[in-house]
Motif scaffolding. Structure first.
Motif, PDB file in Angstrom:
ATOM      1  N   LEU A 125       0.874  -1.167   0.000  1.00 42.21           N
ATOM      2  CA  LEU A 125       0.000   0.000   0.000  1.00 42.21           C
ATOM      3  C   LEU A 125       0.916   1.222   0.000  1.00 42.21           C
ATOM      4  CD1 LEU A 125      -2.741  -1.017   2.575  1.00 42.21           C
ATOM      5  CD2 LEU A 125      -2.590  -1.545   0.146  1.00 42.21           C
ATOM      6  N   GLY A 126       0.598   2.175  -0.834  1.00 40.59           N
ATOM      7  CA  GLY A 126       1.491   3.325  -0.999  1.00 40.59           C
ATOM      8  C   GLY A 126       1.440   4.325   0.142  1.00 40.59           C
ATOM      9  N   VAL A 127       2.103   5.437  -0.075  1.00 43.14           N
ATOM     10  CA  VAL A 127       2.068   6.565   0.842  1.00 43.14           C
ATOM     11  C   VAL A 127       0.682   7.187   0.708  1.00 43.14           C
ATOM     12  CG1 VAL A 127       3.103   8.835   1.272  1.00 43.14           C
ATOM     13  CG2 VAL A 127       4.545   6.927   0.523  1.00 43.14           C
ATOM     14  N   PRO A 128      -0.019   7.566   1.723  1.00 44.38           N
ATOM     15  CA  PRO A 128       0.449   7.804   3.082  1.00 44.38           C
ATOM     16  C   PRO A 128       0.246   6.628   4.043  1.00 44.38           C
ATOM     17  CG  PRO A 128      -1.718   8.736   2.890  1.00 44.38           C
ATOM     18  CD  PRO A 128      -1.378   8.122   1.545  1.00 44.38           C
ATOM     19  N   ILE A 129      -0.278   5.487   3.574  1.00 45.68           N
ATOM     20  CA  ILE A 129      -0.443   4.336   4.465  1.00 45.68           C
ATOM     21  C   ILE A 129       0.920   3.883   4.974  1.00 45.68           C
ATOM     22  CG2 ILE A 129      -1.218   1.937   4.643  1.00 45.68           C
ATOM     23  CD1 ILE A 129      -3.521   3.923   4.318  1.00 45.68           C
ATOM     24  N   ASN A 130       1.890   3.784   4.073  1.00 45.18           N
ATOM     25  CA  ASN A 130       3.241   3.382   4.456  1.00 45.18           C
ATOM     26  C   ASN A 130       4.161   4.594   4.490  1.00 45.18           C
ATOM     27  OD1 ASN A 130       3.128   0.479   4.828  1.00 45.18           O
ATOM     28  ND2 ASN A 130       2.594   0.413   2.662  1.00 45.18           N
ATOM     29  N   SER A 131       5.154   4.500   5.364  1.00 50.87           N
ATOM     30  CA  SER A 131       6.131   5.575   5.538  1.00 50.87           C
ATOM     31  C   SER A 131       7.494   4.943   5.778  1.00 50.87           C
ATOM     32  CB  SER A 131       5.726   6.440   6.740  1.00 50.87           C
ATOM     33  OG  SER A 131       5.848   5.686   7.938  1.00 50.87           O
ATOM     34  N   THR A 132       8.475   5.758   6.099  1.00 48.56           N
ATOM     35  CA  THR A 132       9.800   5.230   6.402  1.00 48.56           C
ATOM     36  C   THR A 132       9.854   4.624   7.809  1.00 48.56           C
ATOM     37  OG1 THR A 132      10.523   7.422   7.107  1.00 48.56           O
ATOM     38  CG2 THR A 132      10.998   6.778   4.817  1.00 48.56           C
ATOM     39  N   ALA A 133       8.805   4.806   8.588  1.00 48.57           N
ATOM     40  CA  ALA A 133       8.716   4.210   9.929  1.00 48.57           C
ATOM     41  C   ALA A 133       8.084   2.819   9.819  1.00 48.57           C
ATOM     42  CB  ALA A 133       7.864   5.101  10.836  1.00 48.57           C
ATOM     43  N   ASP A 134       7.903   2.138  10.950  1.00 44.65           N
ATOM     44  CA  ASP A 134       7.205   0.853  10.972  1.00 44.65           C
ATOM     45  C   ASP A 134       5.698   1.095  10.922  1.00 44.65           C
ATOM     46  OD1 ASP A 134       9.476  -0.709  11.084  1.00 44.65           O
ATOM     47  OD2 ASP A 134       9.511  -0.765  13.271  1.00 44.65           O
ATOM     48  N   ASP A 135       5.042   0.504   9.925  1.00 44.49           N
ATOM     49  CA  ASP A 135       3.601   0.674   9.739  1.00 44.49           C
ATOM     50  C   ASP A 135       2.917  -0.663   9.987  1.00 44.49           C
ATOM     51  OD1 ASP A 135       3.777   3.469   8.803  1.00 44.49           O
ATOM     52  OD2 ASP A 135       4.913   2.536   7.181  1.00 44.49           O
ATOM     53  N   VAL A 136       2.089  -0.708  11.022  1.00 41.95           N
ATOM     54  CA  VAL A 136       1.445  -1.949  11.452  1.00 41.95           C
ATOM     55  C   VAL A 136      -0.003  -1.687  11.849  1.00 41.95           C
ATOM     56  CG1 VAL A 136       3.584  -3.066  12.228  1.00 41.95           C
ATOM     57  CG2 VAL A 136       2.304  -1.645  13.818  1.00 41.95           C
ATOM     58  N   TYR A 137      -0.765  -2.766  12.013  1.00 42.97           N
ATOM     59  CA  TYR A 137      -2.163  -2.742  12.469  1.00 42.97           C
ATOM     60  C   TYR A 137      -3.091  -1.970  11.541  1.00 42.97           C
ATOM     61  CZ  TYR A 137      -0.551  -4.879  16.752  1.00 42.97           C
ATOM     62  OH  TYR A 137      -0.007  -5.748  17.651  1.00 42.97           O
ATOM     63  N   PHE A 138      -2.989  -2.258  10.245  1.00 44.16           N
ATOM     64  CA  PHE A 138      -3.879  -1.644   9.267  1.00 44.16           C
ATOM     65  C   PHE A 138      -5.294  -2.177   9.449  1.00 44.16           C
ATOM     66  CE2 PHE A 138      -6.120  -1.779   5.201  1.00 44.16           C
ATOM     67  CZ  PHE A 138      -6.048  -0.453   4.831  1.00 44.16           C
TER      68      PHE A 138
END
Length: 166
Positions: A149-162
């Protein structure tokens, strides 16, 4: 009608070990929680982050979860188990397969019942940051190639619990 949750403890070596529990709503009352059996919770290993899905053809409940048990592809893998209404038991857990699981960690599954899509976070698939959110269509051990999933869902940080909003 079902409530699933995780209880975690730390062992003598400092490793966090988690087990999945369930409670069922029967006659408008929640039954006493019970630890899931049949190999879902294995001594010395973590089983955590339960997410309820549905088997399309037979309309049976599928429980997706995360575990570090032996036989996986990496650190934490996605697994599934199916509920048999007749026996009121969960089947032996199975690995969700090599399209989803990598040598890294796969975590925080969430299944979109309307779209038949599993969302999960991974640090083993090519991404933007450490943990990124991916989606894959399918069920059990048969999945499409995961899509980031692209930005803004994902970032350079850890992205969890969608989780998608209804």
């Amino acid at each position: 009608k079902y409530l699933f949750y995780t209880v975690c403890t730390e062992n003598w070596q400092g490793k966090t070990l988690c087990k999945i529990y369930q409670s069922r709503l029967v006659n408008d009352k929640w039954k006493y929680p019970e630890e899931l059996a049949f190999g879902i919770n294995e001594n010395g290993f973590t089983s955590t982050q339960p997410a309820l899905g549905l088997e399309d053809k037979r309309n049976r409940l599928i429980l997706y979860f995360v575990s570090d048990r032996p036989g996986g592809k990496g650190g934490l893998d996605l697994y599934w188990t199916r509920f048999n209404k007749r026996d009121e038991e969960w089947s032996k857990p199975r690995n969700a397969g090599g399209k989803l699981n990598t040598k890294g960690d796969e975590e925080t599954p969430w299944f979109d019942l309307k779209r038949g899509t599993l969302y999960f976070s991974s640090n083993g698939h090519p991404g933007i940051g450490g943990m990124d959110v991916f989606s894959s269509v399918g069920a059990k051990s048969s999945w499409s190639e995961p899509e980031i999933l692209g930005v803004p869902i994902n970032s350079t940080a850890d992205d969890v619990y969608f989780r998608k909003q209804p």
